[in-house]
Design a protein around this motif. Structure first.
Motif, short mmCIF file in Angstrom:
data_model
loop_
_atom_site.label_atom_id
_atom_site.label_comp_id
_atom_site.label_asym_id
_atom_site.label_seq_id
_atom_site.Cartn_x
_atom_site.Cartn_y
_atom_site.Cartn_z
N LEU A 32 0.88 -1.19 -0.08
CA LEU A 32 0.06 0.08 -0.06
C LEU A 32 1.03 1.22 0.09
O LEU A 32 2.17 1.27 0.26
N THR A 33 0.29 2.17 -0.09
CA THR A 33 1.02 3.65 0.05
C THR A 33 0.95 4.06 1.48
O THR A 33 0.09 3.69 2.17
N GLN A 34 1.87 5.12 1.82
CA GLN A 34 1.83 5.22 3.22
C GLN A 34 0.82 5.81 3.79
O GLN A 34 0.51 5.56 4.95
N GLY A 35 0.20 6.78 2.99
CA GLY A 35 -1.03 7.46 3.43
C GLY A 35 -2.11 6.39 4.03
O GLY A 35 -2.88 6.71 5.04
N ALA A 36 -2.28 5.33 3.16
CA ALA A 36 -3.38 4.24 3.42
C ALA A 36 -3.21 3.78 4.90
O ALA A 36 -4.54 3.63 5.50
N VAL A 37 -2.15 3.61 5.53
CA VAL A 37 -2.05 3.40 7.00
C VAL A 37 -2.98 3.88 7.67
O VAL A 37 -3.65 3.50 8.69
N PHE A 38 -3.11 5.39 7.62
CA PHE A 38 -3.79 6.12 8.44
C PHE A 38 -4.96 6.23 8.25
O PHE A 38 -5.89 7.02 8.99
N ARG A 39 -5.59 5.42 7.22
CA ARG A 39 -6.93 5.16 7.17
C ARG A 39 -7.49 4.42 8.17
O ARG A 39 -8.55 4.21 8.70
N HIS A 40 -6.58 3.41 8.80
CA HIS A 40 -7.17 2.47 9.69
C HIS A 40 -6.34 2.57 11.28
O HIS A 40 -6.89 1.85 12.23
N PHE A 41 -5.61 3.49 11.44
CA PHE A 41 -4.84 3.91 12.68
C PHE A 41 -4.92 5.44 12.68
O PHE A 41 -4.46 6.09 11.63
N PRO A 42 -5.13 6.12 13.85
CA PRO A 42 -5.37 7.46 13.99
C PRO A 42 -3.96 8.09 13.86
O PRO A 42 -3.80 9.02 13.57
N ASN A 43 -2.72 7.23 14.57
CA ASN A 43 -1.47 7.76 14.51
C ASN A 43 -0.69 6.63 14.71
O ASN A 43 -1.05 5.32 14.88
N LYS A 44 0.67 6.76 14.47
CA LYS A 44 1.74 5.69 14.59
C LYS A 44 1.78 4.88 15.85
O LYS A 44 1.82 3.61 16.00
N ASP A 45 1.46 5.66 17.08
CA ASP A 45 1.41 5.00 18.35
C ASP A 45 0.26 3.91 18.30
O ASP A 45 0.36 2.91 19.08
N ALA A 46 -0.87 4.12 17.67
CA ALA A 46 -2.01 3.25 17.59
C ALA A 46 -1.64 1.83 17.02
O ALA A 46 -2.15 0.97 17.45
N ILE A 47 -0.75 2.07 16.32
CA ILE A 47 0.01 0.92 15.77
C ILE A 47 0.41 -0.17 16.39
O ILE A 47 0.18 -1.48 16.76
N LEU A 48 1.41 0.53 17.17
CA LEU A 48 2.25 -0.19 18.00
C LEU A 48 1.23 -0.58 19.29
O LEU A 48 1.54 -1.93 19.90
N GLN A 49 0.20 -0.13 19.69
CA GLN A 49 -0.75 -0.42 20.75
C GLN A 49 -1.40 -1.53 20.46
O GLN A 49 -1.41 -2.66 20.86
N ALA A 50 -1.81 -1.69 18.93
CA ALA A 50 -2.43 -2.87 18.66
C ALA A 50 -1.57 -4.08 18.66
O ALA A 50 -1.82 -5.17 18.87
N VAL A 51 -0.20 -3.98 18.11
CA VAL A 51 0.81 -4.91 18.46
C VAL A 51 0.79 -5.55 19.50
O VAL A 51 0.60 -6.90 19.73
N MET A 52 1.05 -4.81 20.72
CA MET A 52 1.07 -5.04 21.92
C MET A 52 -0.17 -5.79 22.49
O MET A 52 0.08 -6.89 23.23
N GLU A 53 -1.21 -5.33 21.93
CA GLU A 53 -2.53 -5.91 22.56
C GLU A 53 -2.50 -7.36 21.84
O GLU A 53 -2.96 -8.41 22.84
N TRP A 54 -2.11 -7.52 20.73
CA TRP A 54 -2.27 -8.79 20.06
C TRP A 54 -1.23 -9.89 20.86
O TRP A 54 -1.45 -10.95 21.18
N VAL A 55 0.09 -9.36 21.20
CA VAL A 55 1.17 -10.02 21.74
C VAL A 55 0.59 -10.44 23.27
O VAL A 55 0.89 -11.60 23.56
N ALA A 56 0.24 -9.60 23.76
CA ALA A 56 -0.21 -10.02 25.30
C ALA A 56 -1.27 -11.07 25.40
O ALA A 56 -1.02 -12.04 26.13
N GLU A 57 -2.15 -10.90 24.48
CA GLU A 57 -3.44 -11.95 24.32
C GLU A 57 -2.86 -13.09 23.95
O GLU A 57 -3.05 -14.23 24.48
N ARG A 58 -2.05 -13.25 23.02
CA ARG A 58 -1.48 -14.64 22.37
C ARG A 58 -0.54 -15.27 23.13
O ARG A 58 -0.68 -16.38 23.33
N LEU A 59 0.24 -14.46 23.86
CA LEU A 59 1.45 -15.21 24.65
C LEU A 59 0.68 -15.79 25.95
O LEU A 59 1.08 -17.00 26.36
#
Lengths: 202, 202
Positions: free
Chosen positions: B44-71
């Motif tokens: 995708l293009t860079q801008g498209a990412v921000f269609r799904h996350f309000p900012n970059k921190d939110a991406i990391l947050q989603a990653v952490m949530e996935w990791v915590a749950e899965r582990l």
DNA sequence: CTGTAAAGATAGTAATCAATTACTATCTTT
DNA sequence: AAAGATAGTAATTGATTACTATCTTTACAG
């Protein structure tokens, strides 16, 4: 902490720069320490930093060299003063822990370096450091076996691993809690379990 | 790895983004993963990412949530299947280690998060995760004491500490060597010393 | 006291990156 | 098949950062 003095001789300025980076690393993500922040803390302008280092990587390299030298020195001193191999391991452990408590920024810089995928010079210095560190542990463990203090069947590589891992764990927990002081409380308790795991079963 | 498909539903795109970040973290310093790199990897293009996350921190947050749950899920599953508390500790250890081997980027992201001085949301998720993790360890240790498998005088907090520290150490060594495979070789050997350190002295 | 080399100040540049915006392509529902 | 909703594009912006070129100040040797 480090005094804000202008017009230092080059070698002193480089030393102060190293101190400053370690100081800053205790307060913020080491990767996001800017040359501007380093300069400001020293009471200089950003450009002045580049009078003493060709580029930013060279600063980090100097930091790593200082850390490697200092840590090995302190750890060796502690081990030499101990009356037995097992006591030397414990003294080494506590010396290492106290070094970190004194300079909380250092493990953070180390971690940060290891994150880089490519083989940077600082990363190589860390590799050399841990290699020398492990050698010392191996030597002490073998002495402890000969001494009958340690289990004759002990897996020395695994033990050295665990030794370093304990320190990692202590640091990580203190980073999590944001409280370096906890380390000195927990360190002896953790080492006690380790001791039980490696000593000879009488 | 993750397929490059366009026009995914929002929830799937977010999931793919999380996968992509974990994938990228295995290859480079997590802190230097740009939104452009994430987008490129997804096709995708860079801008498209921000269609799904309000900012970059939110991406990391989603990653952490996935990791915590899965582990926690994997670790719980492993512990439940074990026949005794001590066996559960070992199963938990190996499940955790295997999770990291499968996703080498994850510990790097975790370390990176802990580096931040301020209390970011991702950092808080890591704190919650380790808290829940330690609770599970404490419970197993107490069960093991009741069971006479573990030393009745065992310091459960220090033991939990050491458990997590072992994993830290294994990860750090693999980062140093640049070889994730080593972990599966060293993990059982390290755990053996730990076992000796916590089990009841018959 | 003075000349000078070293140390620092000032004022930039080019590159990078997260975030935004106006617009377009594709899917879905009825 | 039309209409509306959703997903993605392309270009731009403002902030940040490592690094540099040029000018100024200081310490100190003779």
């Amino acid at each position: 902490m480090t005094p804000q003095v202008k017009y230092l001789p080059a070698s002193e300025r480089r030393a102060v720069t190293v101190d400053t980076v370690i100081e800053l690393a205790a307060e913020q993500n080491p990767d996001s320490i800017t040359t501007a922040a380093i300069a400001q803390r020293m009471g200089l302008t950003q450009g002045a930093v580049f009078r003493h280092f060709p580029n930013k990587d060279a600063i980090l390299q100097a930091v790593m060299e200082w850390v490697a030298e200092r840590l090995l020195f302190l750890v060796d001193k502690a081990a030499r003063a101990a009356p037995s191999p097992l006591a030397a391991l414990e003294a080494m452990f506590m010396a290492h822990v106290n070094f970190i408590i004194k300079h909380p920024g250092i493990p953070r810089i180390l971690f940060g370096e290891l994150q880089h995928a490519d083989e940077t010079i600082p990363k190589r210095i860390v590799q050399t450091l841990t290699h020398q560190y492990r050698e010392r542990l191996h030597r002490l463990i073998e002495k402890g076996k000969a001494n009958k203090e340690l289990d004759a069947n002990l897996d020395r590589e695994a033990a050295a691993f665990l030794f370093i891992g304990m320190i990692q764990g202590l640091v990580m927990q203190s980073l999590l809690a944001g409280d370096v002081g906890r380390i000195s409380h927990d360190a002896p308790r953790v080492f006690a379990i380790f001791r039980q795991g490696i000593r000879s079963t009488r």
